[in-house]
Design a protein around this motif. Structure first.
Motif, PDB file in Angstrom:
ATOM      1  N   ARG A  68       4.058  41.884   9.734  1.00  0.00           N
ATOM      2  CA  ARG A  68       3.180  42.745   8.932  1.00  0.00           C
ATOM      3  C   ARG A  68       3.897  44.057   8.582  1.00  0.00           C
ATOM      4  O   ARG A  68       3.774  44.553   7.472  1.00  0.00           O
ATOM      5  N   MET A  71       6.500  43.370   5.952  1.00  0.00           N
ATOM      6  CA  MET A  71       5.833  43.140   4.671  1.00  0.00           C
ATOM      7  C   MET A  71       5.362  44.458   4.062  1.00  0.00           C
ATOM      8  O   MET A  71       5.453  44.658   2.854  1.00  0.00           O
ATOM      9  N   SER A  72       4.875  45.371   4.893  1.00  0.00           N
ATOM     10  CA  SER A  72       4.352  46.648   4.374  1.00  0.00           C
ATOM     11  C   SER A  72       5.434  47.444   3.671  1.00  0.00           C
ATOM     12  O   SER A  72       5.139  48.331   2.871  1.00  0.00           O
ATOM     13  N   LYS A  76       9.142  40.146   1.735  1.00  0.00           N
ATOM     14  CA  LYS A  76       8.124  39.136   1.474  1.00  0.00           C
ATOM     15  C   LYS A  76       8.019  38.162   2.649  1.00  0.00           C
ATOM     16  O   LYS A  76       9.017  37.851   3.299  1.00  0.00           O
ATOM     17  N   TYR A 311     -12.279  42.713  10.361  1.00  0.00           N
ATOM     18  CA  TYR A 311     -12.318  42.080   9.047  1.00  0.00           C
ATOM     19  C   TYR A 311     -11.120  41.137   9.004  1.00  0.00           C
ATOM     20  O   TYR A 311      -9.988  41.578   8.869  1.00  0.00           O
ATOM     21  N   SER A 313      -8.423  38.455   7.774  1.00  0.00           N
ATOM     22  CA  SER A 313      -7.732  38.004   6.550  1.00  0.00           C
ATOM     23  C   SER A 313      -8.149  38.814   5.336  1.00  0.00           C
ATOM     24  O   SER A 313      -8.609  38.284   4.325  1.00  0.00           O
ATOM     25  N   HIS A 314      -7.964  40.125   5.462  1.00  0.00           N
ATOM     26  CA  HIS A 314      -8.365  41.047   4.396  1.00  0.00           C
ATOM     27  C   HIS A 314      -7.563  40.818   3.121  1.00  0.00           C
ATOM     28  O   HIS A 314      -8.070  41.016   2.024  1.00  0.00           O
ATOM     29  N   ASN A 315      -6.329  40.390   3.266  1.00  0.00           N
ATOM     30  CA  ASN A 315      -5.434  40.236   2.106  1.00  0.00           C
ATOM     31  C   ASN A 315      -5.630  38.847   1.509  1.00  0.00           C
ATOM     32  O   ASN A 315      -5.148  37.841   2.031  1.00  0.00           O
ATOM     33  N   ALA A 316      -6.331  38.800   0.351  1.00  0.00           N
ATOM     34  CA  ALA A 316      -6.725  37.523  -0.238  1.00  0.00           C
ATOM     35  C   ALA A 316      -5.515  36.667  -0.588  1.00  0.00           C
ATOM     36  O   ALA A 316      -5.513  35.456  -0.352  1.00  0.00           O
ATOM     37  N   ALA A 317      -4.491  37.292  -1.146  1.00  0.00           N
ATOM     38  CA  ALA A 317      -3.324  36.508  -1.569  1.00  0.00           C
ATOM     39  C   ALA A 317      -2.588  35.936  -0.363  1.00  0.00           C
ATOM     40  O   ALA A 317      -2.118  34.785  -0.386  1.00  0.00           O
ATOM     41  N   VAL A 318      -2.468  36.711   0.688  1.00  0.00           N
ATOM     42  CA  VAL A 318      -1.807  36.223   1.900  1.00  0.00           C
ATOM     43  C   VAL A 318      -2.620  35.104   2.540  1.00  0.00           C
ATOM     44  O   VAL A 318      -2.075  34.097   2.990  1.00  0.00           O
ATOM     45  N   LYS A 326      -2.225  36.378   9.700  1.00  0.00           N
ATOM     46  CA  LYS A 326      -0.932  36.757   9.130  1.00  0.00           C
ATOM     47  C   LYS A 326      -0.812  38.273   8.984  1.00  0.00           C
ATOM     48  O   LYS A 326      -0.209  38.783   8.044  1.00  0.00           O
ATOM     49  N   GLY A 327      -1.409  38.986   9.920  1.00  0.00           N
ATOM     50  CA  GLY A 327      -1.224  40.436   9.934  1.00  0.00           C
ATOM     51  C   GLY A 327      -2.168  41.189   9.022  1.00  0.00           C
ATOM     52  O   GLY A 327      -2.053  42.411   8.894  1.00  0.00           O
ATOM     53  N   GLY A 328      -3.110  40.481   8.398  1.00  0.00           N
ATOM     54  CA  GLY A 328      -4.019  41.150   7.468  1.00  0.00           C
ATOM     55  C   GLY A 328      -5.418  41.352   8.035  1.00  0.00           C
ATOM     56  O   GLY A 328      -6.351  41.547   7.267  1.00  0.00           O
ATOM     57  N   ILE A 330      -8.109  43.648   9.742  1.00  0.00           N
ATOM     58  CA  ILE A 330      -8.290  45.097   9.782  1.00  0.00           C
ATOM     59  C   ILE A 330      -9.561  45.420  10.572  1.00  0.00           C
ATOM     60  O   ILE A 330     -10.604  44.814  10.332  1.00  0.00           O
TER      61      ILE A 330
ATOM     62  N   LYS C 341     -10.985  46.914  -1.032  1.00  0.00           N
ATOM     63  CA  LYS C 341     -10.620  45.491  -1.166  1.00  0.00           C
ATOM     64  C   LYS C 341     -10.506  45.034  -2.623  1.00  0.00           C
ATOM     65  O   LYS C 341      -9.527  44.346  -2.975  1.00  0.00           O
ATOM     66  N   ASP C 345      -7.113  43.488  -3.620  1.00  0.00           N
ATOM     67  CA  ASP C 345      -7.054  42.073  -3.989  1.00  0.00           C
ATOM     68  C   ASP C 345      -6.252  41.897  -5.276  1.00  0.00           C
ATOM     69  O   ASP C 345      -5.543  40.912  -5.445  1.00  0.00           O
ATOM     70  N   ASN C 349      -0.458  43.851  -3.200  1.00  0.00           N
ATOM     71  CA  ASN C 349       0.834  43.274  -2.838  1.00  0.00           C
ATOM     72  C   ASN C 349       1.905  43.545  -3.879  1.00  0.00           C
ATOM     73  O   ASN C 349       2.998  42.995  -3.794  1.00  0.00           O
ATOM     74  N   PRO C 371      -3.770  50.377  10.150  1.00  0.00           N
ATOM     75  CA  PRO C 371      -3.713  48.919   9.964  1.00  0.00           C
ATOM     76  C   PRO C 371      -3.534  48.498   8.502  1.00  0.00           C
ATOM     77  O   PRO C 371      -2.804  47.544   8.220  1.00  0.00           O
ATOM     78  N   ALA C 373      -2.114  50.361   6.020  1.00  0.00           N
ATOM     79  CA  ALA C 373      -0.794  50.766   5.536  1.00  0.00           C
ATOM     80  C   ALA C 373       0.327  49.983   6.216  1.00  0.00           C
ATOM     81  O   ALA C 373       1.401  49.814   5.637  1.00  0.00           O
ATOM     82  N   GLY C 374       0.081  49.516   7.418  1.00  0.00           N
ATOM     83  CA  GLY C 374       1.075  48.708   8.122  1.00  0.00           C
ATOM     84  C   GLY C 374       1.085  47.261   7.669  1.00  0.00           C
ATOM     85  O   GLY C 374       1.750  46.428   8.280  1.00  0.00           O
ATOM     86  N   HIS C 375       0.350  46.977   6.609  1.00  0.00           N
ATOM     87  CA  HIS C 375       0.305  45.607   6.092  1.00  0.00           C
ATOM     88  C   HIS C 375       0.572  45.547   4.584  1.00  0.00           C
ATOM     89  O   HIS C 375       1.447  44.811   4.139  1.00  0.00           O
ATOM     90  N   TYR C 376      -0.186  46.308   3.794  1.00  0.00           N
ATOM     91  CA  TYR C 376      -0.081  46.186   2.342  1.00  0.00           C
ATOM     92  C   TYR C 376       1.154  46.910   1.799  1.00  0.00           C
ATOM     93  O   TYR C 376       1.330  48.108   2.047  1.00  0.00           O
ATOM     94  N   PRO C 377       1.955  46.230   1.015  1.00  0.00           N
ATOM     95  CA  PRO C 377       3.137  46.889   0.434  1.00  0.00           C
ATOM     96  C   PRO C 377       2.789  48.082  -0.446  1.00  0.00           C
ATOM     97  O   PRO C 377       3.591  49.012  -0.564  1.00  0.00           O
TER      98      PRO C 377
END
Lengths: 470, 470, 470
Positions: A68, A71-72, A76, A311, A313-318, A326-328, A330, C341, C345, C349, C371, C373-377
């Motif tokens: 994670r 990726m931040s 990728k 929450y 799997s906050h990251n829909a694409a991941v 997968k680290g998403g 929150i 979100k 969404d 990324n 959490p 910022a440590g995930h989303y690029p």
């Protein structure tokens, strides 16, 4: 190349007198066996004792803390070999993955991952230079070679790590074959399971109805009635206890509990088994089932754990491409006071129940959790969890929870990890931080030194054994 | 047996230079008289000066901090002699109660109760060994004997403790006889009351309507009109002022305020006096009445205190068997920004109003309370309250509230206790922690040392006298 | 008179070894140029280089930190010369204002204003006695005389302060004339603007419809269609980029975002342009527009900032008499997980987006922001903001955000100020506190010293330049 050396005083306060006390306290608990009552290691490791595949598959691909953060900062997940849901290809060269990791190792400065990883490098593998691009191949070759030796097979590490007992976590449909294989192997290591029935308690689970049917069938019970469904839980809990389990675990979206009249929960069960229900009905079902789990815990003695309010799997694409975990995930605000009241009204004063509460919302340590745990006989506070399993997180937990909740309403440390190699590092951080906290109390004349030794042992060893009946 | 000795540097930072400054600051405020503007001691003690009954009745049975922790670890309230609502018997042997307490004294490690109790043992009673099972009888006998002496009667302790003034808290129906008796006794100790009208302001109070009728009757006013009800408050406030009161106190479920037009509040009053109302109507009535209390404060000069957001009597079984105030009150999230706006819109800029805010939700220190108090002339911040009246709680309050709210928008310390013997211990903890905080500011060159001496005195003595007009 | 002297070790930990490390780290970053990517200085200062008027107009009247604290202790805004909305007179004698300030200077003890002001007095003006009533005239005369010299004109200060680049903030209707004047003047100082379109994105703005019409007209676009309105934003953003802007800023009541289908947002735009809308519709419009701003940022490369969750102008009487931004803004609880979100969404990324998040709710540092910022690029964490731009606020930010978010997902310091003279003081506090935090990590053997030097430089200089593309 810069040297890699773990300082013997790491994590201790800098002030001289306090550090001396911390050192002495730590020396008294450093070599106590590891009791790991909650985690996610794979029982197949201990059942079949196969070697781990390679450095990247062991240390990067399964560790969401690690990927994670990468990726931040623009790496990728494909470049790190994270498998995709649809099987479309990602990086397959473990050495290339390792190099990407090494090139970004500075990102972990100030994070617990850095502490855990450096411990694994220095202590588990004996590496004496720091990880960076220039040393990436040295690391890869050395770790890869070590993993091919018997000394790095799971059982050998288990023994070397002085693990007295470790709990894995299995779902309600798990046949527990690996645990059976461990027992039948004659190996003496103590590996127990824990019962995590979320998939058959949460109507929002994908495929919930089929899972409940399979679950009941597995237990020889009728999924057509709530009574049958409850008996299936009772039987599966017994199966888990036979595989060593002393605890259950519940990872719900909230700590909400309910205690419905028989007719209402019977009707609600019929409804959730008939098809999709409204969110509040799913919440009600989960909430009532927590109360049923508490009842069963009183009957069968299993310790109950609640890990709420994430929450997922906050990251829909991941989520779509790589799946869950997968680290998403929150954290969400926690609420326990109103949420737990139905369960506590029924069972909160029953000394036969141990309900261990976890939170990712640090605000509730002093506002809700310590006041609740410092009152109800059934409640205990789990250690700082997940993102807060870190030096500052542990310090905040002790500072905020101790004065109202006391030390003796806490339950020692959970490593909660699938990163097997780092387990001693995590317990080491917890023991050091607890000793640092106690050392401050002693140095500030808020606790006598002999008492601090007793508490240090309790936090490192005694309380977890008592609370989890291990 | 282990020695019991209070360290002269207790609660001071371990670092040498900082400790030296803390010591010097503390020496300058240590002997200032105690001003206790808010608490729950019994005025009958000072009126009749009877000896306290025995160690357990003095130190365990009335102290919810103590018995809640024992209960959380499996000691039953019955075993501690807590009286039941229905009069069914509980433990009557005070020595047996004392032994149970002594056997579990380790539970208080790291809690403020331990600090307060050890102070009482060592300073008030001169005991020099630690409490444990082996010394329980020694303690019991020594304390029991002391309590039979004149030196341990309430007035003698009041004088020995250097209490300049102490406020008790009485309900709106209290005849204030004990306070009259104190005044008429010729004793010079200054004991004042405070006006806590919750039972006649909160429609959710059991027996609310009857209480309002009795309240109006007591004041010679007509409970049939809102105007009469308001006049009753004005008259009772005058009665309380005659008994020394300089403050009112309001323990509402939230800090919600309202400022209704005359016709609406008249109608709402009629409704709450006609029978049960919806929760939001009760909230609206309480909220409007806070604004009325602010108005009266401007007129009569009484300082107003709000202690909001506690879930009272969370433990249903304990409430039913033992009644209220039995350690089962749990904090709720606080909200002040929207809640107080109606009151502040009307009176927030009026320099004649002093409204002291308290919270059990530490999150609002920096987010809401310090920004509000650092702006509105009428607002002041009460000290850390209840569960947060502790070393870490006090440290967090100063760290989070000072930079935005400043020192001079705070009001010194409240002991808020019915545990009379521990009052100096509580003020001692507060003075030490404030000096420790100031010492850090000085040691880090964030404040000059001469200023720190001024602030230390202000926090210990001057600000409380000014804010509470004592 | 007491001497005024800034201690070279101010804000460093007292413990000797840690202080030594902090000193060394600070020495390595102390003289780095100031990069100020977000603030509220007036571009007219740099365009026309006029002298500042007098001490009070420079240091008191425009500084809401200063006058809010004075007001909270009973000084009226009228007495401080704060201009009124209706032009009714307030104090006009700057020396009288200065005396009131001096008489209350003790109120700032323990606040960051004190640190900043003392720095301005000692470093900018070379004053060597403390401010109090006795020295008020000395201060006034000395500062007033200095302000009349060329050395205290804006450009001279800019150069003396070693400012590499500073960003101002302008509204969407600003003609950017001052920035043009700066560029055309031939002066080499780098002053850039930032695009803050709130008044034409927030339907709750007074005069919103007229402002949108003027905005579209300014860009030569049709305000009658959403497409025209979007093109107007794109054109104005280009205008701002031509004036050096690399960022946009959004000060919304919440972090709520939305991503509406074309037909829905077209209809909603028509509705907000037709007249007052319900609060949830205004929120929906703002939320969708944040997502549009993110899209435009991806296209044009501008960094996006969100500063949410403040109750603006809480004090109704102050708002009515003195207008907005008068110290009565109070933070609200923040929520980012669900709020962001929709935007995430769509763009979370995308490595081309940099979205910098700010909060006044410190609770979300560890629970939500780190959490995320440590995930989303796309996400980065802004520094502690406004009330939390203070030593304790900065310490809490690092302690709570680093372990999960890492150092490299933060963006250095923002002074966010219109108090031009104090800009170096604010950066100095930030650099000192970051060095103090790093020194603790080194002293506790949680980070190697050479790494701490790299991180100190990154936090002081490198990260802000990278994140803001300056």
């Amino acid at each position: 190349m810069k040297p890699l050396k773990l300082h013997p005083d790491r994590l201790f306060p800098a002030e001289g007198r306090t550090r001396d006390i911390a050192r002495a306290l730590h020396a008294s608990v450093r070599d106590l066996p590891i009791v790991s009552p909650h985690g996610h290691t794979d029982p197949a490791w201990f059942a079949y004792d196969e070697p781990f595949a390679n450095p990247s598959d062991l240390l990067i691909v399964p560790d969401h803390y690690v990927f994670r953060m990468l990726m931040s900062q623009g790496v990728k997940l494909e470049q790190l070999g994270i498998p995709t849901v649809d099987g479309s290809p990602t990086e397959t060269d473990p050495r290339a993955i390792w190099h990407r990791f090494a090139a970004h190792y500075h990102l972990f400065r100030g994070t617990p991952s850095r502490l855990w990883l450096d411990w694994v490098f220095a202590e588990a593998f004996g590496i004496d230079v720091q990880l960076e691009t220039a040393t990436a191949d040295h690391y890869y070759d050395l770790i890869d070679a070590a993993l091919k030796t018997d000394a790095f097979r799971p059982r050998a590490l288990f023994e070397r790590y002085n693990i007295e007992v470790i709990a894995t976590t299995e779902g309600p449909l798990d046949p527990l074959d690996h645990h059976r294989a461990i027992r039948e192997s004659g190996w003496k290591g103590k590996v127990v399971t824990a019962y995590r029935p979320d998939p058959v308690m949460d109507p929002d689970t994908s495929g919930f109805i089929d899972k409940v049917r399979a679950f009941c069938a597995m237990a020889g019970e009728d999924s057509g009635s709530f009574a049958g469904y409850l008996r299936a839980h009772e039987k599966r809990r017994a199966d888990f206890r036979a595989a060593g389990a002393t605890s259950t675990d519940h990872g719900h979206p909230s700590a909400f509990t309910a205690d419905l009249p028989a007719a209402e929960i019977e009707a609600l069960y019929a409804k959730v088994m008939a098809g999709p229900v409204a969110p509040q009905e799913a919440e009600l079902f989960r909430g009532h089932m927590l109360t049923e789990m508490a009842r069963m815990s009183i009957e069968d003695g299993m310790v109950m754990q609640i890990h709420p309010a994430v929450y997922r799997s906050h990251n829909a694409a991941v989520l779509q491409r790589f799946g869950r975990d997968k680290g998403g995930d929150i954290p969400l605000p926690g609420e326990f006071v109103r949420a737990l009241k139905p369960l506590l009204d029924r069972f909160g004063n029953d000394p036969r129940l141990t309900l261990v509460l976890f939170t990712l919302d640090e605000d509730v340590y002093s506002r809700e959790l310590a006041p609740l745990a410092g009152h109800y006989p059934a409640l205990r506070l789990g250690p700082p969890w997940w993102f807060h399993d870190s030096p500052e997180g542990m310090r905040r937990f002790r500072e905020r929870a101790t004065e109202t909740g006391g030390f003796y309403n806490t339950v020692g440390f959970n490593d909660d990890t699938r990163a097997f190699l780092s387990i001693p590092a995590r317990h080491d951080v917890a023991r050091r931080m607890d000793c640092a906290f106690l050392a401050r109390l002693v140095a500030e004349h808020r606790m006598d030194e002999d008492e601090a030794f007793e508490v240090a042992r309790a936090l490192s060893y005694d309380l977890v054994k008592q609370a989890y009946k291990l």
